[in-house]
Design a protein around this motif. Structure first.
Motif, PDB file in Angstrom:
ATOM      1  N   THR A  11      59.424 -42.690  13.994  1.00 25.52           N
ATOM      2  CA  THR A  11      59.779 -41.724  15.032  1.00 25.52           C
ATOM      3  C   THR A  11      61.278 -41.424  15.024  1.00 25.52           C
ATOM      4  O   THR A  11      62.094 -42.335  15.061  1.00 25.52           O
ATOM      5  N   LYS A  12      61.612 -40.142  15.017  1.00 22.94           N
ATOM      6  CA  LYS A  12      63.004 -39.707  15.080  1.00 22.94           C
ATOM      7  C   LYS A  12      63.208 -38.838  16.318  1.00 22.94           C
ATOM      8  O   LYS A  12      62.335 -38.062  16.696  1.00 22.94           O
TER       9      LYS A  12
ATOM     10  N   ARG B  40      52.066 -58.384  16.178  1.00 21.61           N
ATOM     11  CA  ARG B  40      53.272 -57.925  15.481  1.00 21.61           C
ATOM     12  C   ARG B  40      53.226 -56.406  15.339  1.00 21.61           C
ATOM     13  O   ARG B  40      52.217 -55.853  14.888  1.00 21.61           O
ATOM     14  N   LEU B  41      54.304 -55.729  15.761  1.00 23.13           N
ATOM     15  CA  LEU B  41      54.341 -54.277  15.643  1.00 23.13           C
ATOM     16  C   LEU B  41      54.335 -53.893  14.166  1.00 23.13           C
ATOM     17  O   LEU B  41      55.222 -54.263  13.407  1.00 23.13           O
ATOM     18  N   ARG B  42      53.306 -53.163  13.769  1.00 23.34           N
ATOM     19  CA  ARG B  42      53.156 -52.772  12.372  1.00 23.34           C
ATOM     20  C   ARG B  42      53.647 -51.346  12.132  1.00 23.34           C
ATOM     21  O   ARG B  42      54.218 -51.045  11.095  1.00 23.34           O
ATOM     22  N   GLN B  43      53.415 -50.481  13.115  1.00 29.65           N
ATOM     23  CA  GLN B  43      53.794 -49.081  12.935  1.00 29.65           C
ATOM     24  C   GLN B  43      53.904 -48.395  14.289  1.00 29.65           C
ATOM     25  O   GLN B  43      53.172 -48.716  15.223  1.00 29.65           O
TER      26      GLN B  43
ATOM     27  N   PHE C 193      51.561 -47.091  19.181  1.00 23.06           N
ATOM     28  CA  PHE C 193      52.128 -48.355  18.713  1.00 23.06           C
ATOM     29  C   PHE C 193      50.982 -49.184  18.133  1.00 23.06           C
ATOM     30  O   PHE C 193      50.071 -49.582  18.860  1.00 23.06           O
ATOM     31  N   GLU C 194      51.030 -49.404  16.841  1.00 22.65           N
ATOM     32  CA  GLU C 194      49.968 -50.132  16.155  1.00 22.65           C
ATOM     33  C   GLU C 194      50.420 -51.568  15.903  1.00 22.65           C
ATOM     34  O   GLU C 194      51.431 -51.809  15.242  1.00 22.65           O
ATOM     35  N   PHE C 195      49.646 -52.520  16.446  1.00 24.75           N
ATOM     36  CA  PHE C 195      49.983 -53.934  16.328  1.00 24.75           C
ATOM     37  C   PHE C 195      48.980 -54.655  15.437  1.00 24.75           C
ATOM     38  O   PHE C 195      47.768 -54.410  15.520  1.00 24.75           O
ATOM     39  N   ALA C 196      49.491 -55.553  14.614  1.00 28.84           N
ATOM     40  CA  ALA C 196      48.637 -56.418  13.806  1.00 28.84           C
ATOM     41  C   ALA C 196      48.488 -57.753  14.519  1.00 28.84           C
ATOM     42  O   ALA C 196      49.477 -58.311  15.011  1.00 28.84           O
TER      43      ALA C 196
ATOM     44  N   ASP D 220      41.084 -56.521  14.145  1.00 27.15           N
ATOM     45  CA  ASP D 220      41.770 -55.890  13.009  1.00 27.15           C
ATOM     46  C   ASP D 220      43.128 -55.353  13.443  1.00 27.15           C
ATOM     47  O   ASP D 220      44.111 -55.472  12.718  1.00 27.15           O
ATOM     48  N   GLU D 221      43.147 -54.739  14.627  1.00 31.84           N
ATOM     49  CA  GLU D 221      44.410 -54.198  15.127  1.00 31.84           C
ATOM     50  C   GLU D 221      44.288 -53.873  16.610  1.00 31.84           C
ATOM     51  O   GLU D 221      43.185 -53.819  17.178  1.00 31.84           O
ATOM     52  N   LEU D 222      45.434 -53.648  17.217  1.00 33.13           N
ATOM     53  CA  LEU D 222      45.505 -53.225  18.615  1.00 33.13           C
ATOM     54  C   LEU D 222      46.471 -52.046  18.675  1.00 33.13           C
ATOM     55  O   LEU D 222      47.596 -52.132  18.177  1.00 33.13           O
ATOM     56  N   GLU D 223      46.019 -50.929  19.246  1.00 31.40           N
ATOM     57  CA  GLU D 223      46.885 -49.764  19.400  1.00 31.40           C
ATOM     58  C   GLU D 223      47.175 -49.551  20.880  1.00 31.40           C
ATOM     59  O   GLU D 223      46.274 -49.656  21.725  1.00 31.40           O
ATOM     60  N   VAL D 224      48.423 -49.261  21.179  1.00 30.19           N
ATOM     61  CA  VAL D 224      48.853 -49.029  22.562  1.00 30.19           C
ATOM     62  C   VAL D 224      49.522 -47.666  22.648  1.00 30.19           C
ATOM     63  O   VAL D 224      50.390 -47.339  21.830  1.00 30.19           O
ATOM     64  N   VAL D 225      49.118 -46.884  23.645  1.00 34.88           N
ATOM     65  CA  VAL D 225      49.706 -45.565  23.894  1.00 34.88           C
ATOM     66  C   VAL D 225      50.106 -45.486  25.361  1.00 34.88           C
ATOM     67  O   VAL D 225      49.326 -45.877  26.239  1.00 34.88           O
ATOM     68  N   PHE D 226      51.328 -44.997  25.619  1.00 37.18           N
ATOM     69  CA  PHE D 226      51.748 -44.748  26.993  1.00 37.18           C
ATOM     70  C   PHE D 226      51.356 -43.315  27.350  1.00 37.18           C
ATOM     71  O   PHE D 226      51.962 -42.353  26.870  1.00 37.18           O
ATOM     72  N   LEU D 227      50.333 -43.176  28.185  1.00 39.07           N
ATOM     73  CA  LEU D 227      49.861 -41.835  28.559  1.00 39.07           C
ATOM     74  C   LEU D 227      50.803 -41.166  29.557  1.00 39.07           C
ATOM     75  O   LEU D 227      50.981 -39.949  29.527  1.00 39.07           O
TER      76      LEU D 227
END
Length: 255
Positions: free
Chosen positions: A110-111, A153-156, A176-179, A189-196
């Motif tokens: 992200t930029k 762990r934040l992966r992406q 936010f994709e976490f491993a 496998d993973e956990l994704e978090v989004v701030f709506l």
């Protein structure tokens, strides 16, 4: 000679130019940004209709099975009324600009940048681009820290085009994709978090909990995307003392 210079200025040669100087390069979402805009006259006098400051970010858009990088405005303000600048003249304008609480965090790909644009009729509009680092608001930072504290762990981190179901102020959402590590590694496998949405007192989260495939039944579930659970929840400042435990309870229900 003057007419020749005007023609050159109309295509950007020898025209006025702009340089924006921010107080600093790192900000927290929700903070007020301050600085100065220096406009330097070119070879001829020019009329500046207005100056705009825009906070932009990049996001990924998919179309026809292809991915494209687009930009979107997070905030845009007009910082001047029409004025003229003479050849060789310097003008300095002070400004303040709010960085919204839901400004994307500059993590992963992200930029975020501040773009200054001069609006000049019948001429190429000069512009200036200043990249900044954006840190999460206090409440968002607490959520991300709590997830990491649970062993993720934040992966992406990336802004992607938002679906109509979850689209808010912007055409994108930052994911936010976490491993998983530790105990969760064998379950997820993973956990994704989004701030709506975000405010000073609360954040609304969308969590995608992706379970690990176990056995033939789980394999079919994965093929049908049934191994994924979507949880929508609100975190308030009152949750902070027990935030990690609250998130752990939500995740554990969907293992």
């Amino acid at each position: 000679m003057s007419l020749f210079n005007k023609v050159l200025a109309s295509v950007g040669i020898g025209a006025a130019n702009v340089d924006t100087k921010l107080e600093k390069s790192t900000y927290t979402a929700g903070e007020i940004m301050r600085g100065e805009i220096e406009v330097r006259g070119g070879n001829v006098a020019q009329q500046i209709d207005t100056i705009y400051l825009t906070v932009y970010t990049t996001f990924i858009r998919e179309a026809n099975d292809k991915k494209y990088t687009d930009k979107a405005a997070v905030n845009k303000v007009k910082v001047s009324e029409p004025f003229s600048i003479e050849a060789g003249e310097n003008k300095v304008l002070s400004f303040s600009l709010s960085l919204p609480l839901d400004t994307p965090i500059t993590a992963g790909k992200t930029k975020v940048w501040v773009q200054t644009e001069l609006d000049i009729k019948n001429a190429v509009d000069p512009e200036d681009k200043d990249f900044i680092e954006v840190k999460p608001s206090k409440l968002a930072a607490s959520v991300l820290d709590a997830v990491k504290g649970l062993g993720f762990r934040l992966r992406q981190a990336e802004c992607e085009q938002a679906s109509g179901r979850f689209r808010g102020h912007y055409p994108f959402m930052q994911e936010f994709e976490f491993a998983p590590t530790g105990n969760y590694r064998s379950h997820l496998d993973e956990l994704e978090v989004v701030f709506l949405s975000q405010s000073e007192q609360s954040v609304e989260l969308l969590m995608q909990i992706d379970r690990k495939v176990k056995g033939l039944g789980s394999l079919f579930a994965e093929a049908l995307d049934m191994d994924e659970s979507f949880v929508r929840t609100t975190i308030t400042t009152q949750d902070l003392p027990n935030l990690q435990a609250k998130l752990q309870q939500i995740i554990s229900k969907h293992l």
